[in-house]
Design a protein around this motif. Structure first.
Motif, PDB file in Angstrom:
ATOM      1  N   UNK A  63      -9.524 -10.418  -6.608  1.00 53.70           N
ATOM      2  CA  UNK A  63     -10.104  -9.543  -7.514  1.00 53.70           C
ATOM      3  C   UNK A  63      -9.247  -7.919  -7.105  1.00 53.70           C
ATOM      4  N   UNK A  64      -8.037  -8.395  -6.535  1.00 49.55           N
ATOM      5  CA  UNK A  64      -7.334  -7.130  -6.034  1.00 49.55           C
ATOM      6  C   UNK A  64      -5.818  -7.495  -6.418  1.00 49.55           C
ATOM      7  N   UNK A  65      -5.636  -8.657  -7.515  1.00 46.72           N
ATOM      8  CA  UNK A  65      -4.377  -8.990  -7.932  1.00 46.72           C
ATOM      9  C   UNK A  65      -3.603  -8.059  -9.048  1.00 46.72           C
ATOM     10  N   UNK A 117       1.999  -3.170 -10.181  1.00 46.19           N
ATOM     11  CA  UNK A 117       1.470  -2.361  -9.261  1.00 46.19           C
ATOM     12  C   UNK A 117       1.024  -0.925  -9.491  1.00 46.19           C
ATOM     13  N   UNK A 118       1.978  -0.438 -10.493  1.00 47.20           N
ATOM     14  CA  UNK A 118       1.560   0.803 -10.974  1.00 47.20           C
ATOM     15  C   UNK A 118       0.397   0.989 -12.037  1.00 47.20           C
ATOM     16  N   UNK A 119       0.248  -0.038 -12.862  1.00 47.97           N
ATOM     17  CA  UNK A 119      -0.947  -0.150 -13.615  1.00 47.97           C
ATOM     18  C   UNK A 119      -2.236  -0.492 -12.583  1.00 47.97           C
ATOM     19  N   UNK A 136     -10.670  -2.156 -15.199  1.00 43.60           N
ATOM     20  CA  UNK A 136     -10.422  -3.809 -14.665  1.00 43.60           C
ATOM     21  C   UNK A 136     -11.275  -4.545 -15.380  1.00 43.60           C
ATOM     22  N   UNK A 137     -12.678  -4.198 -15.434  1.00 43.02           N
ATOM     23  CA  UNK A 137     -13.830  -5.151 -16.065  1.00 43.02           C
ATOM     24  C   UNK A 137     -13.505  -4.889 -17.433  1.00 43.02           C
ATOM     25  N   UNK A 138     -12.929  -4.061 -18.114  1.00 45.90           N
ATOM     26  CA  UNK A 138     -12.810  -3.786 -19.478  1.00 45.90           C
ATOM     27  C   UNK A 138     -11.743  -4.963 -19.960  1.00 45.90           C
ATOM     28  N   UNK A 139     -10.650  -5.152 -19.180  1.00 44.91           N
ATOM     29  CA  UNK A 139      -9.709  -6.343 -19.310  1.00 44.91           C
ATOM     30  C   UNK A 139     -10.308  -7.715 -19.273  1.00 44.91           C
ATOM     31  N   UNK A 167      -5.995  -3.992 -14.358  1.00 46.03           N
ATOM     32  CA  UNK A 167      -5.798  -5.241 -13.687  1.00 46.03           C
ATOM     33  C   UNK A 167      -6.849  -5.975 -14.129  1.00 46.03           C
ATOM     34  N   UNK A 168      -6.334  -7.675 -14.243  1.00 45.63           N
ATOM     35  CA  UNK A 168      -7.556  -8.691 -14.432  1.00 45.63           C
ATOM     36  C   UNK A 168      -7.778  -9.289 -13.123  1.00 45.63           C
ATOM     37  N   UNK A 169      -9.182  -9.005 -12.671  1.00 50.90           N
ATOM     38  CA  UNK A 169      -9.821  -9.331 -11.573  1.00 50.90           C
ATOM     39  C   UNK A 169     -10.574 -10.668 -11.333  1.00 50.90           C
ATOM     40  N   UNK A 170      -9.909 -11.606 -12.358  1.00 50.38           N
ATOM     41  CA  UNK A 170     -10.529 -12.929 -12.347  1.00 50.38           C
ATOM     42  C   UNK A 170     -11.842 -13.051 -12.088  1.00 50.38           C
ATOM     43  N   UNK A 171     -12.775 -12.356 -12.672  1.00 50.85           N
ATOM     44  CA  UNK A 171     -14.294 -12.304 -12.614  1.00 50.85           C
ATOM     45  C   UNK A 171     -15.016 -13.105 -13.909  1.00 50.85           C
TER      46      UNK A 171
END
Length: 693
Positions: free
Chosen positions: A246-248, A253-255, A614-617, A261-265
């Motif tokens: 979830x921190x991938x 890195x700048x994004x 992150x959740x929007x992605x 980021x996509x947190x695989x949720x």
């Protein structure tokens, strides 16, 4: 309504039944979904159009004509409430996790109805094999389960103290009970979510519908297991808060530093599959506008607009811009829709009164003739049973008065900042607001619960004053108002579901009371589990930032302290976004529907302003999956999409229970998977090499 193949056409080409038609209509309504507390509007129709459409449709009640309708007491079975109890626990965990992470809570009514059907069918099948089945499983009992479960898990969104919840959650059940016939039968309000749930339950209880339901449950179960074990697998790599999938930094890195980021949720991929496409796109656009453009630009003003020494989480620094600009968007959207709903309600009521007066036509001075529209078989059958089991008016009004008196005397003992006379005023005003919300929900499926809560924060916070605990008083009044207004609208939705499934109003009312009682105990216990298991509840940037709590607290501070609490130029930006929310909503309502469906929703855009994108992605990926699936096979996507999404949400949500137990037992994950830039990694390698020497 779009043309969609019926389930029978999608599976074998059998002749479609009335239930098949209703299930397709249900999938169309379900597909429109709703986020969080303020719902996205579904279709709205006036009473005449609804009656004409129903008269042209195949008769549902003729399909069930050979099945006796159980009495209201027979609809309230022990097995129904045992199943409901465990489902309330499961859905309360899910809703609590969603509430503490992003605050977006999709409609889980479909999952509640489907799982209730599945578990009771398992129960009855097992008992039938040994010859002990006394009462078959009916659609009325299924409606009781769904009502009880939804009433229970809804509490997890609005409060977390057992005593306080018991004092304020039941009063909303009594306020609008006397108006149920007026709103359901006389005004023929559609309540699209309640209607969709009824169509779903009616479909389950036909032979073909049962087969479809079994396949839906299978899909739900598969993705439940996959999602649960994916959560278990991820846990091994999360030794600290900064570790794990979830921190991938999937977009760089700048994004990642700007919360992209996509947190695989699986949870939010599933939420994206349930929410309408425009909601998911709006959330993503809000994230791009805030974290991609605005916050980096405002951050460059550090030292000018706000002190450079302030921490990132201070409301007088960067956090102030994030929170208060989001609040401006939310308030602008909420105020617009509040006024719109009041106007719609007023015009609709005026139209209903004119219709009622016009239905009585004078023939001569001493005689009158009443003209009534032709009533379909379904409508006649439903009307007959809906008015059969009356809830006496003195029970409703007496219950409201008794619960209000108890609450007025005891709530100030729990929250001393809220005085007894303030609660009295709230209970005098609440039924009016509850009626407006329930009526508006019936017209548009848009419940403005959080808007009424925010109005209560401002009104009671300012009334109490900063020196007398206005912030806490405002928040407590918000809890009181939200519980009353929300419960009243939910009960009327349930009455609509019961009306369409021939469930008794009495059984609906009793199941709502029992479900509410379950939620008043289960929701605080679930919150306590989260609070004890995870140390970072409510902290910005953590896994559980509790965004709704931060936003509501900030609204209370703003209401009590005034605009002096805002950082430099924040007020001007708030004015701009408040106005923008109103303008965007106005444009959405004025342009043709084929254009308005592409215009973003300000309320949805505001959600990532505070917590990131992150959740929007995740949600956007979910909406892309559903969009492609609908293009490939629309019938299967509409039939199985909600089940797949529910499985992903439920599996990932239920993983929280064993995760919490492990945390309470002080069992830590063994591995930390962390991502570093190449330059930082070189420094770490050099440092480790130095240590090795």
């Amino acid at each position: 309504m779009a043309t969609v193949p019926t389930p029978s056409e999608a599976h074998g080409g059998a002749t479609p039944t009335a239930a098949d038609v209703e299930m397709v209509e249900a999938s169309e309504l379900r597909r429109r979904g709703k986020p969080s507390g303020d719902r996205v509007p579904g279709p709205s129709r006036d009473g005449a159009a609804a009656a004409a459409e129903e008269a042209a449709a195949p008769s549902v009640e003729r399909v069930f004509a050979d099945r006796p309708v159980p009495s209201w007491r027979e609809q309230l079975t022990v097995r129904a409430f045992v199943v409901s109890f465990f489902l309330v626990i499961m859905f309360s965990v899910i809703v609590m996790k969603l509430n503490l992470t992003t605050g977006i809570i999709p409609s889980l009514n479909v999952s509640a109805g489907l799982l209730g059907f599945f578990f009771v069918r398992l129960w009855t099948a097992a008992i039938e094999r040994v010859g002990l089945l006394r009462q078959p499983f009916t659609r009325q009992e299924n409606t009781v389960i769904q009502t009880c479960v939804v009433a229970g898990y809804d509490i997890a969104f609005s409060g977390w103290i057992i005593g306080f919840l018991f004092l304020v959650s039941f009063i909303g059940l009594f306020g609008l009970v006397p108006l149920r016939k007026v709103m359901i039968i006389d005004y023929k309000l559609t309540y699209p979510s309640g209607t969709a749930t009824a169509f779903l339950i009616n479909g389950f209880h036909t032979p073909h519908g049962a087969k479809i339901a079994a396949k839906q449950v299978k899909k739900l179960g598969i993705f439940f297991i996959l999602s649960f074990f994916w959560g278990f697998f991820q846990w091994f790599y999360t030794a600290t808060d900064d570790c794990g999938f979830h921190k991938f930094p999937s977009l760089g890195l700048q994004a990642f530093q700007h919360k992209f980021f996509f947190d695989f949720s699986p949870t939010y991929v599933g939420v994206g599959m349930i929410c309408p496409h425009i909601v998911n796109v709006s959330v993503l656009l809000g994230g791009i506008l805030s974290w991609g453009i605005m916050w980096p630009l405002i951050a460059k003003k550090r030292g000018d607009w706000f002190s450079a020494d302030l921490p990132d989480g201070s409301l007088h620094g960067m956090q102030g811009y994030r929170v208060f600009i989001a609040i401006a968007l939310i308030l602008g959207d909420g105020l617009y829709n509040f006024l719109k709903m009041i106007i719609l309600t007023a015009f609709s009521l005026r139209s209903q009164i004119k219709k009622k007066n016009a239905s009585t036509l004078p023939v001569s001075d001493d005689s009158m003739v009443t003209t009534t529209a032709a009533v379909s078989y379904d409508e006649e059958r439903r009307n007959e049973l809906f008015v059969k089991d009356q809830i006496p008016w003195y029970v409703a009004y007496g219950g409201y008065a008794v619960v209000a008196a108890i609450s007025i005397g005891t709530v100030p003992q729990i929250i001393p900042q809220l005085k007894w006379y303030q609660i009295l005023v709230a209970y005098i005003v609440a039924p009016i607001l509850a009626f407006c919300n329930a009526y508006g929900t019936g017209l548009t499926d848009w419940s403005l619960v959080t808007t009424y809560g925010k109005l209560a924060i401002f009104a009671f916070g300012a009334w109490t004053g900063a020196s007398h605990g206005g912030v806490l008083a405002g928040l407590a009044a918000c809890g009181v108002m939200m519980n009353i207004v929300s419960t009243a609208a939910d009960l009327m939705q349930d009455f609509k579901t019961g009306y369409l499934t021939l469930a008794s109003p009495r059984s609906m009312f009793v199941s709502q009371v029992i479900g509410t009682a379950m939620g008043c105990v289960i929701a605080p216990c679930v919150f306590w589990l989260f609070y004890k298991a995870f140390d970072n509840i409510g902290i910005s940037g953590s896994d559980y930032p509790a965004p709704n709590a931060a936003v509501f607290r900030s609204i209370a501070i703003l209401g009590v302290d005034g605009f002096s609490s805002l950082p430099k130029n924040c007020l001007n930006l708030c004015y701009a976004f408040f106005a923008a929310a109103i303008v965007v909503n106005l444009i959405r309502d004025l342009v043709p529907k084929k254009v308005s469906r592409f215009i973003p929703i300000p309320m949805a855009m505001a959600i990532p302003f505070y917590i990131g994108s992150y959740f929007a992605i995740d949600m956007f990926i979910g909406t892309v999956i559903l969009f492609v699936w609908q293009r490939v096979d629309r019938a299967k996507a509409d039939t199985y999409g909600p089940a797949v999404a529910s499985g992903m949400i439920c599996g990932d949500g239920i993983w929280v229970l064993p995760q919490s137990v492990l945390a309470l037992a002080k069992v830590k994950p063994p591995i930390c998977m962390k991502f570093l830039s190449r330059r930082t990694n070189d420094k770490v390698d050099a440092f480790l090499t130095t240590l090795g020497k």
